[in-house]
Design a protein around this motif. Structure first.
Motif, PDB file in Angstrom:
ATOM      1  N   PHE A   1       0.837  -1.205   0.000  1.00  0.00           N
ATOM      2  CA  PHE A   1       0.000   0.000   0.000  1.00  0.00           C
ATOM      3  C   PHE A   1       0.871   1.253   0.000  1.00  0.00           C
ATOM      4  N   HIS A   2       1.913   1.240   0.836  1.00  0.00           N
ATOM      5  CA  HIS A   2       2.806   2.396   0.931  1.00  0.00           C
ATOM      6  C   HIS A   2       3.567   2.618  -0.374  1.00  0.00           C
ATOM      7  N   ASP A   3       3.977   1.544  -1.020  1.00  0.00           N
ATOM      8  CA  ASP A   3       4.667   1.667  -2.304  1.00  0.00           C
ATOM      9  C   ASP A   3       3.762   2.301  -3.355  1.00  0.00           C
ATOM     10  N   GLN A   4       2.481   1.959  -3.309  1.00  0.00           N
ATOM     11  CA  GLN A   4       1.541   2.463  -4.310  1.00  0.00           C
ATOM     12  C   GLN A   4       1.065   3.880  -3.987  1.00  0.00           C
ATOM     13  N   TYR A   5       0.957   4.185  -2.672  1.00  0.00           N
ATOM     14  CA  TYR A   5       0.468   5.501  -2.254  1.00  0.00           C
ATOM     15  C   TYR A   5       1.442   6.099  -1.228  1.00  0.00           C
ATOM     16  N   PRO A   6       2.640   6.471  -1.653  1.00  0.00           N
ATOM     17  CA  PRO A   6       3.662   6.931  -0.705  1.00  0.00           C
ATOM     18  C   PRO A   6       3.313   8.238   0.000  1.00  0.00           C
ATOM     19  N   GLY A   7       2.355   9.005  -0.552  1.00  0.00           N
ATOM     20  CA  GLY A   7       1.993  10.267   0.075  1.00  0.00           C
ATOM     21  C   GLY A   7       1.090  10.126   1.270  1.00  0.00           C
ATOM     22  N   VAL A   8       0.517   8.943   1.479  1.00  0.00           N
ATOM     23  CA  VAL A   8      -0.386   8.711   2.606  1.00  0.00           C
ATOM     24  C   VAL A   8       0.434   8.380   3.853  1.00  0.00           C
ATOM     25  N   HIS A   9       0.195   9.135   4.908  1.00  0.00           N
ATOM     26  CA  HIS A   9       0.916   8.912   6.168  1.00  0.00           C
ATOM     27  C   HIS A   9       0.273   7.749   6.925  1.00  0.00           C
ATOM     28  N   LEU A  10       1.088   6.781   7.307  1.00  0.00           N
ATOM     29  CA  LEU A  10       0.590   5.592   7.996  1.00  0.00           C
ATOM     30  C   LEU A  10       1.022   5.590   9.455  1.00  0.00           C
ATOM     31  N   LYS A  11       0.078   5.284  10.327  1.00  0.00           N
ATOM     32  CA  LYS A  11       0.378   5.115  11.742  1.00  0.00           C
ATOM     33  C   LYS A  11      -0.081   3.721  12.145  1.00  0.00           C
ATOM     34  N   ILE A  12       0.835   2.899  12.623  1.00  0.00           N
ATOM     35  CA  ILE A  12       0.524   1.510  12.967  1.00  0.00           C
ATOM     36  C   ILE A  12       0.612   1.337  14.471  1.00  0.00           C
ATOM     37  N   ARG A  13      -0.478   0.898  15.055  1.00  0.00           N
ATOM     38  CA  ARG A  13      -0.524   0.633  16.499  1.00  0.00           C
ATOM     39  C   ARG A  13      -0.549  -0.878  16.687  1.00  0.00           C
ATOM     40  N   ASN A  14       0.540  -1.409  17.224  1.00  0.00           N
ATOM     41  CA  ASN A  14       0.728  -2.852  17.328  1.00  0.00           C
ATOM     42  C   ASN A  14       0.548  -3.299  18.771  1.00  0.00           C
ATOM     43  N   SER A  15      -0.392  -4.213  18.992  1.00  0.00           N
ATOM     44  CA  SER A  15      -0.635  -4.720  20.345  1.00  0.00           C
ATOM     45  C   SER A  15      -1.389  -6.043  20.242  1.00  0.00           C
ATOM     46  N   GLN A  16      -1.770  -6.595  21.379  1.00  0.00           N
ATOM     47  CA  GLN A  16      -2.567  -7.811  21.368  1.00  0.00           C
ATOM     48  C   GLN A  16      -3.975  -7.502  20.871  1.00  0.00           C
ATOM     49  N   THR A  17      -4.684  -8.533  20.450  1.00  0.00           N
ATOM     50  CA  THR A  17      -5.998  -8.365  19.849  1.00  0.00           C
ATOM     51  C   THR A  17      -6.941  -7.543  20.734  1.00  0.00           C
ATOM     52  N   LEU A  18      -7.021  -7.856  22.009  1.00  0.00           N
ATOM     53  CA  LEU A  18      -7.950  -7.166  22.905  1.00  0.00           C
ATOM     54  C   LEU A  18      -7.619  -5.683  22.995  1.00  0.00           C
ATOM     55  N   HIS A  19      -6.345  -5.362  23.158  1.00  0.00           N
ATOM     56  CA  HIS A  19      -5.941  -3.961  23.259  1.00  0.00           C
ATOM     57  C   HIS A  19      -6.175  -3.225  21.938  1.00  0.00           C
TER      58      HIS A  19
END
Length: 293
Positions: free
Chosen positions: A114-132
């Motif tokens: 996705f980032h390669d195709q749309y590099p202008g879009v800012h991505l924020k990834i929040r990584n945690s366990q499923t419940l959180h």
């Protein structure tokens, strides 16, 4: 009240200090520019330009008006540009909530595409366990979530299965002899187990799986992430359930062994969860469509 077009004509005429140049930029002609300025001056009740053979210059009233019109026009132009970029996905932002297992298995690859195709879009990834991760979605801290089942979600959310994977019980070299036979659940109950914490979807999955066979799932060591399970297994702390796709290289090198059970766990699924009634930007909708393909 003067229309926006009059102010637009005024802006360019004042910027270039030339009616002819304003006409060129606006794809018009000098008489039309002059008429628009005259009408604007009539509505405002004051002269904006002093005309001469050498061109035009702003009056004191014109200077005041230009200051405000320039700020407004440039702000509108910036807004139009930003909207155009968003429609072409050259701008925008997307906040993604991801369970650690989903991120390790496949989600990072899809996000990279996705980032390669749309590099202008800012991505924020929040990584945690499923419940959180689900709680972050409920609080509006992420636009959508990619999580691993089992998961209880509210009626306001929609869940779409987008990936499935198989896990196997793995052990280090000291458990190599176990790999030569099929283990019963009584055998399994005697093994030192490593699993994710009690708040994880993985723990709930295996607690149910063990209960179906009359034994309790009670790992000797609780890890925070899937990667930690693999490291602990390789260092001989016990056996743990781990995605087969993530362990192929270690199994091929003989660093760990896949232990056979009399009944293997069911295939697990990963879901993309979102609120269908939430207003979404073009970037967020495109990310949902792209990752959920």
């Amino acid at each position: 009240m003067a229309t926006f077009n009059y102010y637009k004509v005024f802006y360019f005429a004042a910027f270039f200090k030339s009616f002819s140049k304003a006409a060129e930029v606006l794809y018009s002609n000098q008489p039309n520019i002059a008429r628009s300025i005259t009408r604007l001056e009539s509505e405002l009740g004051c002269k904006l330009f002093v005309r001469s053979n050498r061109g035009v210059r702003l009056t004191p009233e014109g200077e005041i008006m230009y200051k405000h019109v320039a700020e407004a026009y440039e702000a509108i132009s910036a807004g139009e540009k930003e909207l155009a970029e968003m429609q072409g996905l050259k701008a925008g932002s997307v906040a993604i909530g991801a369970s650690e297992t989903a991120l390790s298995l496949f989600l990072l690859d899809r996000i990279e595409e996705f980032h390669d195709q749309y590099p202008g879009v800012h991505l924020k990834i929040r990584n945690s366990q499923t419940l959180h991760t689900y709680h972050a979605l409920k609080k509006g801290q992420v636009d959508f979530a990619v999580v691993t089942a089992p998961l209880d979600i509210g009626k306001e959310f929609r869940a779409k299965a987008i990936y499935q994977f198989q896990e196997a019980l793995i052990g280090g070299r000291q458990f190599a002899t176990y790999a030569e036979r099929q283990l019963s659940f009584q055998d399994l109950a005697q093994l030192p187990l490593i699993g994710l914490t009690k708040t994880s979807s993985s723990y709930k999955f295996y607690a149910s799986f063990f209960l179906q066979h009359g034994i309790t799932y009670d790992p000797d060591i609780e890890a925070e992430t899937v990667d930690e399970i693999l490291k602990l297994v390789k260092h001989g702390f016990g056996c743990g359930f781990f995605p087969v796709n993530l362990a192929r290289q270690e199994i091929a090198r003989g660093e760990i062994f896949a232990l056979k059970l009399e009944e293997e766990p069911q295939t697990r699924k990963t879901y993309l969860v979102y609120d269908p009634n939430q207003t979404r930007s073009l970037a967020v909708q495109k990310a949902i469509d792209f990752i959920g393909k």
